[in-house]
Enzyme design. Structure first.
Site, PDB file in Angstrom:
ATOM      1  N   GLU A  17      -5.091  -8.258  -0.726  1.00  0.00           N
ATOM      2  CA  GLU A  17      -5.915  -8.186   0.484  1.00  0.00           C
ATOM      3  C   GLU A  17      -7.347  -7.937   0.052  1.00  0.00           C
ATOM      4  O   GLU A  17      -7.604  -7.167  -0.877  1.00  0.00           O
ATOM      5  CB  GLU A  17      -5.479  -7.046   1.413  1.00  0.00           C
ATOM      6  CG  GLU A  17      -4.095  -7.183   2.011  1.00  0.00           C
ATOM      7  CD  GLU A  17      -3.756  -6.018   2.940  1.00  0.00           C
ATOM      8  OE1 GLU A  17      -4.683  -5.277   3.359  1.00  0.00           O
ATOM      9  OE2 GLU A  17      -2.566  -5.835   3.245  1.00  0.00           O
ATOM     10  N   GLU A  47       0.818  -1.214   0.000  1.00  0.00           N
ATOM     11  CA  GLU A  47       0.000   0.000   0.000  1.00  0.00           C
ATOM     12  C   GLU A  47       0.854   1.268   0.000  1.00  0.00           C
ATOM     13  O   GLU A  47       0.807   2.074   0.941  1.00  0.00           O
ATOM     14  CB  GLU A  47      -0.968  -0.007   1.184  1.00  0.00           C
ATOM     15  CG  GLU A  47      -1.972  -1.134   1.095  1.00  0.00           C
ATOM     16  CD  GLU A  47      -3.047  -1.102   2.174  1.00  0.00           C
ATOM     17  OE1 GLU A  47      -2.919  -0.293   3.117  1.00  0.00           O
ATOM     18  OE2 GLU A  47      -4.002  -1.883   2.071  1.00  0.00           O
TER      19      GLU A  47
END
Length: 578
Positions: A310, A191
């Site tokens: 995810e 991220e």
């Protein structure tokens, strides 16, 4: 929630901002006919099809995240999970998973100054955990995880030091895993985000990190020469512009052993239960379909595999009940189907809230059963998983809408007993109606709570459970508290809280996220039926104006609506029934 609160807020904030990110990378190439990126040498091109990037990633479906373990700060057990064991990985494999993502945070196990040496004990532990997963017949994805916001995000103001540390980190990881089998994949950074710089500059920084990561790993030789390398979009966000930029970057690298990664936590208002998005409705469903369609068209259709590194619901970060159970099941059923249709390899985020790492049992077996079923087939669902009947008085017939999802409705069962069509229920098109007599029978003594559970069974997939619940409208009582917390005494009387609105007397919205009157479940309010309270949080109470009464409207799943009033004066808060 067992995840560190700072990290949870970091992920939540990053995804909230995702839709507004506009990033420019230094290389902009035509994308209309981008082929699968070219092999770097003849060896790669001679590999059998079974060893291609597309097929390796396909063989990883489905995957699971060992969250809040090696990524925990500062140590493996700091966030409430036990040390990883071979038994854990064997259990995961026996449940049908074929890969595991092992997030690793290196910051607290690495010198903060040059040469940024990683502790030998930490590197040895990382290798040990990877080896246990490999021995359990799992593919493994490792990465640089929370380092992304701990120091990498400072690249805009500390470019040279961040780049030097990033390079040193991956140089050491690449050396340690140089001879690992092809079943081990590297992900450059989790991220990615940057605290300063324009969108264009941030895009350039991510591109620089990805290029550097690629060069270091490939240059280290051995198995790293052709190892699958996983590159993220900014924030690992599946917006079209960000994916286009990553396609351009991958094409510039000219390597057909690259994999794209994105994350998906649902349509944000639904995912955290805010702004009245309590249901997995058409808007939430379309957001999912659009995201996966974009990933397919941007990468998979061009021969570049995609890992959904995810996925889950952000509401889990504060309360696994933030999203109502049936709506939660519908979300995961749809996610599994659409990911499969678009050939995305999925890796379920689990920070300890799903699998009990001590007992190796699922905390919510029904949720896992729904997810597992979605790997291979569709399941029928319905507009709701509960039918509320009054505790006293006449009970009327009630209807639900069936979502067949390509299945055929087979009937209703209570345990092993099949309910009689025509007498107990009727189906007209997609409308399922339970008769008044059947609901009265199922309600039994009509004491509060779930009185019966029936199953809608379909031609395939998981049956849809429908609870028949006896209730009366909830009753709230007066209360006093502080600006840190107010516990409202609540007689739920069989009902469950769906959401809460907050408005001042002038009609303006009160509380955080004042763009909506509907507040965020778990962060502004939190029901606790076991202790007969609804708690208002410090985030909500601290944002209220002094001596300005706030009208609260509590919406329950039965359809009941209860109003309440709170007023803050200094550190004191009073709550009264309306």
């Amino acid at each position: 929630m067992k995840e560190n609160q700072q990290t949870a807020r970091h992920r939540l904030g990053g995804l909230r901002r995702a839709a507004g990110l506009v990033i420019a990378l230094i290389t902009v190439l035509g994308l209309a006919s981008v082929p699968a990126v070219a092999a770097t040498d003849d060896t790669a091109s001679r590999r059998s099809r079974a060893d291609s990037a597309m097929d390796v990633v396909a063989a990883m479906q489905p995957g699971w995240n060992l969250g809040n373990t090696l990524d925990a700060i500062p140590d493996e057990t700091s966030w409430g999970n036990p040390r990883a064991t071979k038994a854990l990985f064997q259990s995961i494999r026996s449940q049908g998973f074929r890969s595991v993502r092992i997030p690793i945070t290196w910051t607290d196990h690495q010198s903060g100054t040059a040469p940024y040496t990683i502790d030998t004990a930490w590197m040895a532990r990382a290798k040990q955990v990877v080896d246990m997963a490999l021995a359990s017949d799992l593919h493994v994805l490792i990465n640089v995880h929370h380092d992304s916001w701990q120091w990498i995000a400072n690249m805009g103001t500390d470019h040279d030091q961040v780049l030097a540390r990033f390079n040193a980190t991956w140089t050491q990881i690449a050396a340690a895993f140089r001879d690992a089998p092809r079943k081990v994949l590297f992900e450059s950074v989790n991220e990615p985000q940057f605290y300063s710089g324009t969108d264009e500059q941030k895009g350039q920084m991510l591109a620089e990190l990805n290029r550097s990561f690629h060069g270091i790993v490939r240059g280290s030789g051995g198995g790293n020469s052709t190892r699958l390398l996983v590159l993220p979009t900014m924030g690992t966000t599946p917006s079209q512009e960000l994916m286009d930029k990553l396609v351009a970057e991958m094409t510039a690298l000219g390597d057909n052993n690259l994999v794209a990664t994105i994350h998906y936590y649902g349509f944000w208002p639904f995912s955290v239960n805010i702004a009245g998005y309590t249901r997995f409705d058409s808007q939430s469903g379309q957001d999912l379909v659009d995201a996966f369609d974009r990933a397919y068209k941007s990468f998979v259709s061009r021969g570049v595999p995609v890992i959904l590194g995810e996925y889950g619901l952000l509401g889990f970060d504060v309360d696994v009940n933030a999203v109502q159970r049936g709506e939660k099941l519908k979300f995961f059923e749809a996610l599994g189907h659409h990911a499969r249709a678009k050939k995305l390899t999925t890796m379920w985020w689990d920070n300890g809230q799903h699998l009990n790492r001590e007992t190796l049992r699922w905390k919510d077996p029904e949720l896992f059963a729904q997810i597992k079923s979605s790997w291979t087939t569709r399941s029928g669902t319905a507009s709701a998983d509960s039918i509320y009947v009054p505790k006293s008085g006449a009970i009327a017939a009630q209807s639900l809408t069936l979502n067949l999802n390509g299945t055929t409705f087979r009937g209703l069962w209570q345990g092993n007993t099949m309910l009689a069509p025509g007498r107990d229920y009727a189906v007209s098109g997609d409308k399922l109606t339970l008769t008044a007599a059947t609901l009265t029978r199922l309600a039994g003594d009509r004491s509060y709570g779930v009185k019966a559970t029936i199953q809608a069974r379909f031609s395939q997939g998981i049956p849809w459970q429908i609870n028949v619940i006896s209730y009366d409208p909830p009753v709230l009582s007066n209360a006093t508290g502080t600006a840190q917390s107010l516990a409202i005494p609540t007689q739920f009387r069989g009902d469950q809280l769906a959401t809460m609105e907050a408005k001042y007397a002038d009609g303006s919205n009160a509380g955080p996220h004042d763009w909506t009157s509907y507040k965020e479940f778990g962060r502004a309010f939190s029901p606790d039926s076991a202790n007969n309270t609804i708690r208002l949080t410090s985030d909500f109470l601290g944002s209220l104006r002094e001596n300005a009464p706030v009208s609260l409207t509590f919406h329950f799943w039965s359809g009941a609506i209860v109003t309440y009033r709170v007023t803050k004066s200094g550190d004191s808060v009073t709550g009264t029934t309306s």
